[in-house]
Write a protein that holds these residues in place. Structure first.
Motif, PDB file in Angstrom:
ATOM      1  N   CYS A   1      -6.637   5.058  30.131  1.00 39.87           N
ATOM      2  CA  CYS A   1      -6.343   6.779  29.255  1.00 39.87           C
ATOM      3  C   CYS A   1      -5.141   6.209  27.715  1.00 39.87           C
ATOM      4  N   ALA A   2      -4.897   5.361  28.368  1.00 42.01           N
ATOM      5  CA  ALA A   2      -4.058   4.819  27.130  1.00 42.01           C
ATOM      6  C   ALA A   2      -4.627   4.399  25.618  1.00 42.01           C
ATOM      7  N   ILE A   3      -6.025   3.289  26.171  1.00 45.66           N
ATOM      8  CA  ILE A   3      -6.868   2.513  25.190  1.00 45.66           C
ATOM      9  C   ILE A   3      -7.956   3.804  24.911  1.00 45.66           C
ATOM     10  N   GLN A   4      -8.313   4.397  25.840  1.00 42.56           N
ATOM     11  CA  GLN A   4      -8.799   5.394  24.582  1.00 42.56           C
ATOM     12  C   GLN A   4      -8.660   6.089  23.924  1.00 42.56           C
ATOM     13  N   PHE A   5      -7.196   6.587  24.595  1.00 41.08           N
ATOM     14  CA  PHE A   5      -6.616   8.060  23.196  1.00 41.08           C
ATOM     15  C   PHE A   5      -5.332   6.939  23.317  1.00 41.08           C
ATOM     16  N   ARG A   6      -5.316   6.471  22.239  1.00 41.87           N
ATOM     17  CA  ARG A   6      -4.226   5.269  21.175  1.00 41.87           C
ATOM     18  C   ARG A   6      -3.102   6.640  20.850  1.00 41.87           C
ATOM     19  N   GLY A   7      -3.558   7.439  20.345  1.00 52.40           N
ATOM     20  CA  GLY A   7      -2.388   7.801  20.017  1.00 52.40           C
ATOM     21  C   GLY A   7      -1.404   9.535  20.988  1.00 52.40           C
ATOM     22  N   ASP A   8      -2.203   9.357  21.303  1.00 53.25           N
ATOM     23  CA  ASP A   8      -1.725  10.806  22.225  1.00 53.25           C
ATOM     24  C   ASP A   8      -2.431  11.131  23.453  1.00 53.25           C
ATOM     25  N   TRP A   9      -1.668   9.701  24.154  1.00 52.53           N
ATOM     26  CA  TRP A   9      -2.956   9.271  25.268  1.00 52.53           C
ATOM     27  C   TRP A   9      -2.008  10.477  27.142  1.00 52.53           C
ATOM     28  N   ASP A  10      -0.163  10.600  26.089  1.00 51.24           N
ATOM     29  CA  ASP A  10      -0.194  11.428  27.225  1.00 51.24           C
ATOM     30  C   ASP A  10      -0.726  12.537  27.622  1.00 51.24           C
ATOM     31  N   GLU A  11      -1.026  13.666  26.003  1.00 57.47           N
ATOM     32  CA  GLU A  11      -1.097  14.268  26.605  1.00 57.47           C
ATOM     33  C   GLU A  11      -2.696  14.629  27.445  1.00 57.47           C
ATOM     34  N   LYS A  12      -3.229  13.274  26.940  1.00 55.26           N
ATOM     35  CA  LYS A  12      -4.946  13.839  27.631  1.00 55.26           C
ATOM     36  C   LYS A  12      -4.488  13.505  29.463  1.00 55.26           C
ATOM     37  N   LEU A  13      -3.537  13.091  29.672  1.00 54.43           N
ATOM     38  CA  LEU A  13      -3.485  11.775  30.778  1.00 54.43           C
ATOM     39  C   LEU A  13      -4.015  12.865  31.848  1.00 54.43           C
ATOM     40  N   PRO A  14      -3.686  14.813  32.020  1.00 56.47           N
ATOM     41  CA  PRO A  14      -3.760  15.339  33.144  1.00 56.47           C
ATOM     42  C   PRO A  14      -5.141  15.411  33.104  1.00 56.47           C
ATOM     43  N   PHE A  15      -6.122  15.724  31.913  1.00 56.78           N
ATOM     44  CA  PHE A  15      -7.799  15.727  32.117  1.00 56.78           C
ATOM     45  C   PHE A  15      -8.468  14.553  32.545  1.00 56.78           C
ATOM     46  N   MET A  16      -7.422  13.655  32.480  1.00 58.80           N
ATOM     47  CA  MET A  16      -8.466  12.017  32.617  1.00 58.80           C
ATOM     48  C   MET A  16      -8.542  12.362  34.055  1.00 58.80           C
ATOM     49  N   GLU A  17      -7.034  12.704  35.079  1.00 58.82           N
ATOM     50  CA  GLU A  17      -6.847  12.764  36.054  1.00 58.82           C
ATOM     51  C   GLU A  17      -7.755  13.954  36.742  1.00 58.82           C
ATOM     52  N   PHE A  18      -8.097  14.783  35.764  1.00 58.03           N
ATOM     53  CA  PHE A  18      -8.698  16.245  36.382  1.00 58.03           C
ATOM     54  C   PHE A  18      -9.953  16.175  36.610  1.00 58.03           C
ATOM     55  N   ALA A  19     -10.433  15.039  35.395  1.00 59.11           N
ATOM     56  CA  ALA A  19     -12.319  14.549  35.689  1.00 59.11           C
ATOM     57  C   ALA A  19     -12.209  13.174  37.065  1.00 59.11           C
ATOM     58  N   TYR A  20     -11.582  12.848  36.776  1.00 55.32           N
ATOM     59  CA  TYR A  20     -11.479  11.648  37.366  1.00 55.32           C
ATOM     60  C   TYR A  20     -11.250  12.162  39.242  1.00 55.32           C
ATOM     61  N   ASN A  21     -10.424  13.467  39.352  1.00 52.59           N
ATOM     62  CA  ASN A  21     -11.050  13.619  40.733  1.00 52.59           C
ATOM     63  C   ASN A  21     -11.726  13.813  40.800  1.00 52.59           C
ATOM     64  N   ASN A  22     -12.328  15.203  40.276  1.00 49.36           N
ATOM     65  CA  ASN A  22     -13.590  16.341  40.007  1.00 49.36           C
ATOM     66  C   ASN A  22     -15.322  15.169  40.184  1.00 49.36           C
ATOM     67  N   SER A  23     -14.843  14.392  39.749  1.00 48.12           N
ATOM     68  CA  SER A  23     -16.049  13.224  39.214  1.00 48.12           C
ATOM     69  C   SER A  23     -16.410  12.556  40.466  1.00 48.12           C
ATOM     70  N   TYR A  24     -18.171  12.643  40.595  1.00 51.15           N
ATOM     71  CA  TYR A  24     -19.010  12.198  41.920  1.00 51.15           C
ATOM     72  C   TYR A  24     -18.540  10.694  41.566  1.00 51.15           C
ATOM     73  N   GLN A  25     -18.544  10.344  43.067  1.00 52.08           N
ATOM     74  CA  GLN A  25     -17.706   8.967  43.696  1.00 52.08           C
ATOM     75  C   GLN A  25     -19.173   8.540  44.610  1.00 52.08           C
ATOM     76  N   LEU A  26     -20.146   7.873  44.380  1.00 54.39           N
ATOM     77  CA  LEU A  26     -21.210   7.498  44.423  1.00 54.39           C
ATOM     78  C   LEU A  26     -20.952   6.433  45.850  1.00 54.39           C
ATOM     79  N   SER A  27     -20.037   6.000  46.138  1.00 55.39           N
ATOM     80  CA  SER A  27     -19.671   6.072  47.597  1.00 55.39           C
ATOM     81  C   SER A  27     -19.117   6.111  48.634  1.00 55.39           C
ATOM     82  N   ILE A  28     -18.577   7.668  48.807  1.00 52.49           N
ATOM     83  CA  ILE A  28     -18.825   8.648  49.263  1.00 52.49           C
ATOM     84  C   ILE A  28     -19.380   9.639  48.931  1.00 52.49           C
ATOM     85  N   ARG A  29     -20.597  10.017  47.781  1.00 54.45           N
ATOM     86  CA  ARG A  29     -21.597  10.897  47.804  1.00 54.45           C
ATOM     87  C   ARG A  29     -20.775  11.931  47.405  1.00 54.45           C
TER      88      ARG A  29
END
Length: 196
Positions: free
Chosen positions: A5-33
């Motif tokens: 998140c810090a690399i992808q959103f250099r200036g305002d990464w701390d504001e986008k961290l909740p969105f990153m967490e939300f996207a990760y937790n809701n994204s499809y995981q291939l290992s557990i399907r």
């Protein structure tokens, strides 16, 4: 996740961290399907993004919801790109090692920090010792080796990732150093010669 998140959103990464967490937790995981939230709770996260899917009343779409949709989509794309890059890198380095009974292999050492093992320590310590002969194939990725008596305290079955095939060459001269292992598998260093 924080580093990405810090690399992808250099200036305002701390504001986008909740969105990153939300996207990760809701994204499809291939290992557990399934997504992580679905695995944990048995349903998708109930947010304005998913209320249509679970049949609840549709809220009027606000700027925040639109912004969230945009960021979640962007983050999912970037997570997929990062995952694909890591997979392609791992696949390039992966190689299937097929060994037969009677082959000779080197055994990879697992160094312990600050511990003398097999007579060497630090940068110049060998990564592999041997070669040793394969006695038996224990499974698809496990092999039993003939170990010398000074290594009798070690278990003689090893995973294929700990082995490297030895290709016979008459010019190879490998001297085996006698090793006296203590009960905790450490080695007491003995001086070879006093110079001064």
């Amino acid at each position: 996740m924080l580093r990405a998140c810090a690399i992808q959103f250099r200036g305002d990464w701390d504001e986008k961290l909740p969105f990153m967490e939300f996207a990760y937790n809701n994204s499809y995981q291939l290992s557990i399907r399934m997504s992580l939230l679905f695995a944990l709770y048995g349903k998708q996260c109930r947010t304005p993004l998913y209320w249509d899917e679970v049949g609840e009343h549709r809220l009027e779409v606000s700027e925040d919801v639109e912004r969230t949709k945009k960021y979640v989509g962007l983050i999912r794309e970037r997570l997929k790109v990062a995952r694909d890059q890591q997979k392609s890198y791992a696949d390039n380095r992966r190689k299937d090692l097929q060994l037969e009974v009677g082959d000779w292999v080197f055994l990879k050492l697992s160094p312990w920090k600050g511990v003398m093992r097999f007579g060497k320590r630090g940068k110049l310590s060998p990564r592999y010792i041997g070669p040793y002969e394969i006695l038996e194939r224990m499974g698809p990725v496990a092999y039993r080796l003939t170990l010398p008596s000074d290594l009798s305290r070690l278990h003689d079955v090893f995973h294929v990732s700990m082995l490297r095939k030895y290709i016979s060459d008459p010019s190879h001269v490998l001297e085996e150093q006698p090793v006296d292992l203590e009960d905790d598998l450490t080695y007491v260093e003995q001086p070879v010669q006093i110079l001064d």
